[in-house]
Design a protein around this motif. Structure first.
Motif, PDB file in Angstrom:
ATOM      1  N   PRO A 101     -24.095  10.407  -5.554  1.00 61.00           N
ATOM      2  CA  PRO A 101     -24.196  10.807  -4.144  1.00 61.00           C
ATOM      3  C   PRO A 101     -24.374  12.309  -3.975  1.00 61.00           C
ATOM      4  CG  PRO A 101     -21.946  10.162  -4.705  1.00 61.00           C
ATOM      5  CD  PRO A 101     -22.812   9.768  -5.857  1.00 61.00           C
ATOM      6  N   VAL A 104     -28.202  13.398  -3.992  1.00 60.23           N
ATOM      7  CA  VAL A 104     -28.927  13.165  -2.740  1.00 60.23           C
ATOM      8  C   VAL A 104     -28.434  14.122  -1.653  1.00 60.23           C
ATOM      9  CG1 VAL A 104     -29.550  11.465  -0.985  1.00 60.23           C
ATOM     10  CG2 VAL A 104     -29.292  10.752  -3.373  1.00 60.23           C
ATOM     11  N   ALA A 105     -27.128  14.299  -1.573  1.00 58.73           N
ATOM     12  CA  ALA A 105     -26.567  15.206  -0.564  1.00 58.73           C
ATOM     13  C   ALA A 105     -27.058  16.640  -0.776  1.00 58.73           C
ATOM     14  CB  ALA A 105     -25.042  15.150  -0.605  1.00 58.73           C
ATOM     15  N   ILE A 154     -22.835   9.062   0.111  1.00 54.25           N
ATOM     16  CA  ILE A 154     -23.766  10.176   0.251  1.00 54.25           C
ATOM     17  C   ILE A 154     -23.489  10.951   1.533  1.00 54.25           C
ATOM     18  CG2 ILE A 154     -26.196  10.814   0.534  1.00 54.25           C
ATOM     19  CD1 ILE A 154     -26.889   8.373  -1.228  1.00 54.25           C
ATOM     20  N   CYS A 157     -20.453  13.118   1.041  1.00 53.19           N
ATOM     21  CA  CYS A 157     -20.734  14.322   0.239  1.00 53.19           C
ATOM     22  C   CYS A 157     -21.470  15.364   1.068  1.00 53.19           C
ATOM     23  CB  CYS A 157     -21.554  13.954  -0.989  1.00 53.19           C
ATOM     24  SG  CYS A 157     -20.637  13.086  -2.269  1.00 53.19           S
ATOM     25  N   TYR A 158     -22.461  14.912   1.842  1.00 56.70           N
ATOM     26  CA  TYR A 158     -23.216  15.828   2.693  1.00 56.70           C
ATOM     27  C   TYR A 158     -22.297  16.460   3.740  1.00 56.70           C
ATOM     28  CZ  TYR A 158     -26.728  17.487   6.028  1.00 56.70           C
ATOM     29  OH  TYR A 158     -27.483  18.255   6.879  1.00 56.70           O
ATOM     30  N   HIS A 202     -28.336   8.970   6.541  1.00 53.60           N
ATOM     31  CA  HIS A 202     -27.770   8.524   5.263  1.00 53.60           C
ATOM     32  C   HIS A 202     -27.319   7.060   5.341  1.00 53.60           C
ATOM     33  CE1 HIS A 202     -27.899  12.623   3.757  1.00 53.60           C
ATOM     34  NE2 HIS A 202     -27.379  13.007   4.898  1.00 53.60           N
ATOM     35  N   SER A 231     -32.843   8.927   3.011  1.00 49.98           N
ATOM     36  CA  SER A 231     -32.296   7.584   2.851  1.00 49.98           C
ATOM     37  C   SER A 231     -33.396   6.542   2.664  1.00 49.98           C
ATOM     38  CB  SER A 231     -31.410   7.235   4.056  1.00 49.98           C
ATOM     39  OG  SER A 231     -30.750   6.011   3.852  1.00 49.98           O
TER      40      SER A 231
END
Length: 327
Positions: A101, A104-105, A154, A157-158, A202, A231
């Protein structure tokens, strides 16, 4: 177990071979799995597919007839497979829900900063000896309102990264994440659209999220809003997005996915004429950045994808509990 791995790239082969401590027999096919390539799967107990392999009911019936028992997704989403048909034909489906994750974040943040500070334009200017600052004006991310749609691993994390920037965080997700509740607040979509300076997607692609960003939702957004999508492409109605960009309602867009990406992404199309007019229109906007579904693409993620996929199949083969079974 005999495994047919489709949509294979050299990096897939490298990491799957490295993580294959189970001694599965893997055959790599560069082609997508579709009705034309379905015959390649004959005799394989398991097939391994990626995001742009579309597996219909007809294909599933054929796979079951030819001995396939398992479909292993080496990604988190499973909207490209007819799950009900798999149940009907007794084919088990597994996936990799959390390969990285952070990857991507972090890519989402990279898109945001590159768009805001015009890094791509500045880079090209300096190479040409142009050090003028006109046209490179950005804004302080600190103090802005960031709307995050989807607060799984994700999204969480973002959110943590954006909290570090000193932003106000708004969330929308039918299932609230306690860790996100500590960083901001959950609200309805209309409020999120109305108040967010930056909107980041996301969430998974489901019937209720298809074209979540459309003419109606864009009309509710702040003027000059930034939209980020790492996403699934079909969360955004591309024609509505183009209209919002042309009308200057949308200030900037960062995409790592595209709703018609299957014939484009992961391939070298540099020597061909791309026939997708909407995609080509997007590439003409100076305030749009598109990357080719690379947000997941880190060495950590590739290792985790290979290890988890092979572990999933080993668990299924020996009738152990598979934590990543799609049910």
């Amino acid at each position: 177990m005999k495994i047919a791995l489709f949509s294979s790239k050299p990096y897939d082969e490298k990491y799957f071979n490295r993580e294959n401590k189970f001694n599965h027999q893997i055959t790599y096919f560069s082609a997508h799995l579709n009705t034309q390539t379905l015959s390649l799967a004959k005799g394989y107990e398991a097939i391994c597919v990626f995001v742009n392999d579309k597996i219909t009911r007809e294909m599933i019936a054929n796979l079951a007839k030819n001995g396939t028992k398992y479909i292993a997704l080496r990604c988190a989403g499973f909207n490209n497979i007819d799950i009900k048909a798999c149940e009907e034909f007794q084919i088990k489906v597994c996936r990799v829900p959390a390969y990285s994750p952070y990857a991507v974040a972090e890519h989402t943040v990279a898109l945001m900063l590159t768009l805001n500070r015009r890094i791509y334009r500045a880079y090209n200017r300096v190479k040409e000896g142009n050090f003028a600052l006109d046209g490179l004006l950005g804004f302080d991310v600190h103090g802005k309102t960031v709307g995050i749609i989807g607060t799984g691993k994700i999204g969480e994390c973002y959110a943590k990264i954006m909290h570090g920037f000193g932003t106000r965080l708004l969330f929308f997700d039918p299932f609230e994440n306690p860790k996100c509740q500590e960083l901001g607040k959950y609200t309805d979509l209309d409020t999120l659209f109305k108040e967010s300076d930056i909107i980041s997607l996301h969430c998974p692609l489901r019937p209720e999220t298809h074209h979540l960003i459309n003419d109606e939702s864009i009309a509710k957004m702040k003027n000059k809003v930034m939209i980020l999508n790492t996403s699934r492409g079909a969360l955004i109605d591309t024609k509505a997005l183009i209209k919002g960009l042309k009308g200057a309602t949308i200030g900037s867009v960062g995409l790592d996915v595209y709703e018609e990406e299957a014939e484009l992404f992961f391939e070298d199309c540099s020597d061909t004429i791309i026939q997708d007019d909407d995609f080509m229109r997007l590439t003409t906007f100076p305030n749009v950045i598109i990357t080719g579904h690379q947000a997941f693409f880190t060495s950590t993620a590739l290792s985790n994808i290979a290890e988890t996929t092979l572990q999933n199949l080993d668990d299924l083969e020996y009738d152990r509990l598979c934590l990543n079974l799609v049910e």
